[in-house]
Structures are given as C-alpha cells and as structure tokens.
Design an enzyme around this catalytic site. Structure first.
Site, short mmCIF file in Angstrom:
data_model
loop_
_atom_site.label_atom_id
_atom_site.label_comp_id
_atom_site.label_asym_id
_atom_site.label_seq_id
_atom_site.Cartn_x
_atom_site.Cartn_y
_atom_site.Cartn_z
N GLU A 114 33.69 52.34 43.14
CA GLU A 114 34.53 51.16 43.39
C GLU A 114 35.65 51.11 42.37
OE1 GLU A 114 31.74 47.87 43.40
OE2 GLU A 114 31.17 48.24 45.48
N HIS A 238 39.03 38.46 45.29
CA HIS A 238 38.72 39.77 45.86
C HIS A 238 39.89 40.16 46.74
CE1 HIS A 238 36.74 43.05 47.91
NE2 HIS A 238 35.71 42.93 47.10
N ARG A 284 40.52 45.12 40.32
CA ARG A 284 40.75 44.10 41.34
C ARG A 284 41.95 43.20 41.12
NH1 ARG A 284 34.85 41.97 42.65
NH2 ARG A 284 34.42 43.96 43.62
N HIS A 345 36.68 34.81 44.69
CA HIS A 345 35.46 35.59 44.82
C HIS A 345 34.46 35.37 43.69
CE1 HIS A 345 32.99 38.94 46.09
NE2 HIS A 345 33.19 39.60 44.96
N ARG A 380 36.24 40.82 35.81
CA ARG A 380 34.95 41.51 36.00
C ARG A 380 35.14 42.85 36.71
NH1 ARG A 380 31.03 41.60 40.40
NH2 ARG A 380 32.52 40.37 41.58
#
Ligand code: FAD
Ligand code: SIN
Length: 541
Positions: A114, A238, A284, A345, A380
C-alpha cells in the site's frame, strides 16, 4: 437496565482494541464490553486492506519504522513506533491463535503493498480483513464466560473521583461510566479499571468511509473527564471512496493502487506523476490533495481509479468484496475504471496516552483509534491502525492486570440525574444541526484549509455547541442527541487544533501557511486543565 452494575474491568467499545483487551483481562476478573450498536458494527469490521506487520524475508522492523516516520512527517514518537513495529508481528500471531485466518501463499502470509510502504507487508483476508478480525475476536470473546456483552448500550460520560467533588489535590481516579441502555434508561457501570476503545470520529464530516458508530464519543468523554487530547487537526482523508449516489461510505482499498491501479481524470489523463515521483503509491495525504486539486481545478466531481488492465479474473480474485459491491451498482472494475472521491477516514489525533495506554486519569486506559499514542504523527501510514489496536489493546490489558488493587476508591456515585428534563418532540432540530455541523466541517475544515475558513467553521461549531447544551439539559437524552453532543465537541477540538498549527505538515494543509516550519515540529496538545473552562463555557458541562 439495572441501576448499578459492578465489574472488575469495563471496556467501552468492542472493536479490535476493546476485544483484545477484554480477552486478556478476562483471565483475571469479570469484564463488561459495551457496544453502541450491534457487536458486528465497528470500523474494525469494515477494514479492507489489511494489517501492516513485518513477515517477509526482504523486510525488517527498521524499514517498517522508517516508512511510518516518513508518512508521519516528523511527528511520530520514535519509542512508540519502535514498540509497535517490533511487537506487532507477535500480536498478529496472537490473533491467528484466536482463530483469525489470513490469506497465504504457500506457508507464508500473502502480502499486499500500500501507499508509503517500501515493501510488501500487508497481510489480509481478501479485501475483507477487518470482517475476519472482528469475527475471530467476537467468537473468542463470546466463548469466554468472564466476558459479558452489552449491545446497543452507549456510554454517556465517565465517572471520576474529581467529578464526585474529591479534593482537587488528590489524583483523579476512574470509577466507571453512566450508560444509556437499549431500554432508554441510564444506568451506572462501575469498575476498577476502564478502557475506552470507542474508535474514530469520521462522522464529524459529511462524507466519510466510517460506519455510523464513529462519532468520537470516547475522545469527547475523556476530554470532558479531564484528559488531554492531541493532534486533532490531523484528520486523514482516504483518497478513494466509491462515488455513487447509492454507495454510502464504501471504500475502494488502497491495495488496488498497490496492485497497479492508476488514478485518472474523467478524460483519461493520469495525473499522479505530476504531484509525486511515487505517483499512486505516495502517502495518502499527498494522493488525497492531488485528487482534490484535480477535481477543483477542472470542476469535476470525481476522478477514476483504473485496475482494469489486470483483467477481470485478477480483480475478482484479489478484491472480491469491492468487485461485487461495484457490480451491484453497475460498475465492472475488471473492465472499467471506478469513480472515486476522497472522504474522511481516520482520526490520527485522540486522547493522549503513554506506552501502556494509560491516560492522565488513574486506572483509565485508551486504545485504538480514539487514542493518540504518537504512532501516527501527522499522517498515518496505511494499515498501521489495526496493528496499533492489537499492540495497545494488549499493552493496556497487561498494565491493568499488573496494577490491580493498587489504588481503588470504594464509593457509590449518585445515580444519573434526569432533573426536570422532558421528552422532545423536535427531533428535527437534532437531525438538522447534525447535518449543518458535518457540512460545515466538510466545506471549511477539509483537505485544504485557510484561517478564514477555519474561523467560519469555529463560529458555527460554537453556536451549535450552545444549542446542543440547552437541548442536552432540557430534554431526556437519546442516542442521537448524545452523538451530536460528542461530534460537536470533536469538531471544536479539530478546528482549534487546526487554528493553532500555523504551518502545513502531513494531513494539515493550509493555504495561509503552506510551508512546514521547524517551530511546529511538536504535537498540538489541548490540555484539559487549560481547556476545561473554555469547553464548559461553550458546550456547557
Ligand atoms: P472500532 O473498531 O471502530 O470499534 C469501536 C467500538 O466502540 C464499536 O464497538 C462501537 O460500537 C463502540 N462505541 C463507540 N462509541 C461508544 C459509546 N459511546 N458507548 C459504547 N460503545 C461505543 N486500518 C488498517 O489498519 N487497515 C485497513 O485495511 C483499514 N481499512 C479501513 C477501512 C475502512 C472502511 C475504515 C472505516 C477504516 C479502516 N481502517 C483500516 C482503520 C481501522 O479499521 C480502525 O482505525 C480500527 O479498526 C479502529 O479500531 P478500534 O477498536 O479503535 O475501534
Ligand atoms: C485501505 O484498505 O485502503 C484502508 C487501509 C487503511 O486505512 O489503513
């Protein structure tokens, strides 16, 4: 609901953090676990991509730590990062021992990649990892006779010794919580040790990937009880939630980009390379801002995520949940791109806790998304959240078990006071205010911020806080009102924290201060002592 119930351990929230704690505490005493709705409803159950934990030969904990720090933009606590990346693999093994099944390739875990990860290290159960984690933990907890479940039972506020007017110079001690039962009655749950593991606060924004339970109750309750709260400005958006009128809160996992999915404008233009050399695999915050910018620049209401070049069998096999949900809505992700937009998110901020999940109130612990351990810093890293729930659910339980009996206050708090509150016949006020607040947060406290927008949002949030306060004291409480009270306070905490950070870093980007500044390389801590009177004035408690 019985008026007063006593347990050794009270766990507020039964996602991965709360259930991990409950299962360990249960060997040492009676445990009550509260679920606001059904036990199956949690962010944990909705997690898709997986759990980041080192298991491959080409990986090690220092690389995982390095990726976590890079994403966290200079604000991760190195001691906490070290604990999580080192202990994480063992906690995953505990989960497997408790019955969770992850995908394998031969005898090893099958691993996805990811954004922000330099290696493949995301273990998963198809694209429904969270459902498997929640299933396994719930099954283990249900089979344990020391654990009692209370579904559709909502904690309203914590009961502390200071609230009972114990002298201010005595340490503040947790006693339990006032709780709204399914029957609409408020009862008192008492316990020596209390864990708040109530999850995130995505519902503070109009568009979110989160389930309805994510109204920041734990953060609001702990703040009202006197705990410090930190880094609330770092709300993660997100990049890719499904854009479709019938798709409320459906995530399109980052793991698709890990398998080569491209982000495109509606005209087919791939744009990520223009924003970051890591393109679709950038962290992100960068990807969400790039999408936001493309949508605003071209006046388009969504972008596209395209994995169709991998072919339908691949998409169906690797992402069965996403494939079938899209198909239900008339989109075939194996042959066509998926329309996506960013949505709120994950709350990187939360209740300040130490390396054992301890808060500033004795015997009160926090774990999971409602906590701020220092792992995530300003942003994060994908799939580090489930890992954090496991590590801190475990650590908090170990500390609570070890320190039992050290300090206890034997007293019975007064029952919940209904006063002269009456039934409300104006529910529309609550639903309207709820919508107004969430829309203001979305419009003014979103991916790109400015002082002017934040001040506008604050004025609205403060007005709403006053209205909610009046409503709270005049009418008999119900779940909607209690949740509105909590998201209003969480909104105020987010806006205040954002106004304090006069720079851009990680998830907080403001056009007034676009640079990152060394002077702000620290957490934004809203200290309860300093803020308590302020919060009382605004929200009225
Ligand atoms: P939750 O799992 O949210 O559980 C909260 C519990 O608290 C629930 O039982 C709820 O009913 C209860 N509760 C709340 N308020 C109260 C109250 N007042 N009284 C009583 N009970 C209360 N992270 C990853 O690491 N990997 C992923 O792949 C991933 N995918 C995600 C996908 C989606 C769609 C979402 C929304 C999140 C995802 N995350 C992922 C984030 C991760 O799932 C969450 O951060 C994590 O599961 C939070 O766990 P938790 O135990 O803290 O809270
Ligand atoms: C995802 O699957 O994209 C979510 C992962 C996460 O939130 O960590």
């Amino acid at each position: 609901m019985e008026n007063i119930q006593r347990f050794d351990f009270l766990v507020i929230g039964g996602g991965a953090a709360g259930l991990t704690f409950a299962l360990e505490a249960a060997a040492h005493g009676s445990v009550a676990v509260l679920f606001k709705r059904s036990p199956e409803e949690s962010s944990t159950a909705w997690a898709q991509g997986g759990i980041a934990a080192v298991s491959a030969d080409d990986d090690d904990s220092s690389l995982h730590a390095q990726d976590t720090h890079i994403a966290g933009a200079g604000l991760c606590n190195p001691q906490i990062v070290d604990i999580v990346v080192r202990e994480g693999p063992q906690r995953v093994q505990d989960l497997v021992t408790r019955g969770a099944q992850f995908d394998h390739q031969g005898t090893n875990f099958a691993l996805h990649r990811e954004g922000g990860h330099s290696r493949r290290r995301i273990l998963h159960a198809g694209d429904s990892t969270g459902r498997e984690v929640q299933r396994a933990l719930l099954a283990a907890a249900k089979a344990n006779s020391a654990i009692q479940f209370f579904a559709h039972t909502l904690a309203i506020d914590l009961i502390t010794s200071q609230k009972l007017n114990q002298a201010e110079n005595q340490p503040n001690l947790i006693l339990g919580a006032y709780v709204l039962g399914q029957d609409g009655q408020v009862g008192t749950f008492l316990a020596e040790k209390v864990l708040v593991a109530s999850g995130g606060a995505g519902k503070v924004y109009l568009y979110t990937s989160n389930p309805d339970v994510a109204t920041g109750d734990g953060i609001a309750m702990c703040f009202r009880a006197g705990c410090a709260v930190a880094n609330m400005e770092f709300f993660q958006f997100h990049p890719t939630c499904l854009y479709h009128p019938q798709a409320k809160s459906f995530l399109i996992s980052e793991a698709l980009r890990g398998e080569g999915a491209k982000l495109k404008r509606i005209n087919g233009d791939c744009f990520m390379q223009r924003y970051d050399s890591r393109a679709e695999l950038a962290p992100r915050d960068i990807v969400a801002r790039a999408i936001d910018n493309e949508m605003k620049t071209h006046g388009e209401d969504h972008v596209l995520l395209d994995l169709s070049h991998r072919g339908e069998p691949f998409v169906k096999e690797h992402f069965p949940q996403i494939y079938s949900r899209c198909r239900e809505l008339g989109i075939n992700p194996g042959t066509q791109p998926i329309p996506v937009v960013p949505a709120a998110h994950y709350c990187c901020g939360g209740v300040v806790s130490d390396e054992h999940g301890r808060t500033s109130i004795q015997n009160l612990y926090v774990a999971g998304e409602c906590s701020c351990t220092g792992l995530h810093g300003a942003n994060r890293l994908a799939s580090n959240s489930l890992l954090e729930t496991l590590v801190f659910g475990h650590r908090a339980a170990q500390d609570a078990i070890k320190t039992r009996g050290a300090r206890k206050l034997e007293c019975t708090p007064p029952p919940w006071e209904r006063g002269c509150a009456t039934m409300s016949n104006e529910q529309v006020l609550v639903s309207h205010t709820w919508e107004e607040l969430r829309r203001a947060m979305w419009n003014y406290v979103g991916i790109v911020r400015s002082d002017k927008r934040l001040e506008l949002a604050l004025r609205r949030a403060n007005l709403i806080a006053r209205e909610v306060h009046d409503y709270y004291w005049n009418y008999i409480v119900d779940r909607d009102l209690l949740e509105l009270r909590n998201i209003t306070l969480v909104a105020q905490l987010v806006i205040h924290s954002a106004l304090r950070r006069r720079e851009s870093r990680g998830l907080h980007f403001t056009t007034d201060y676009p640079e990152t500044k060394e002077a702000y390389a620290c957490d934004t801590v809203l200290d309860a002592k300093e803020w308590y009177h302020y919060a009382r004035t605004l929200a009225g408690y």
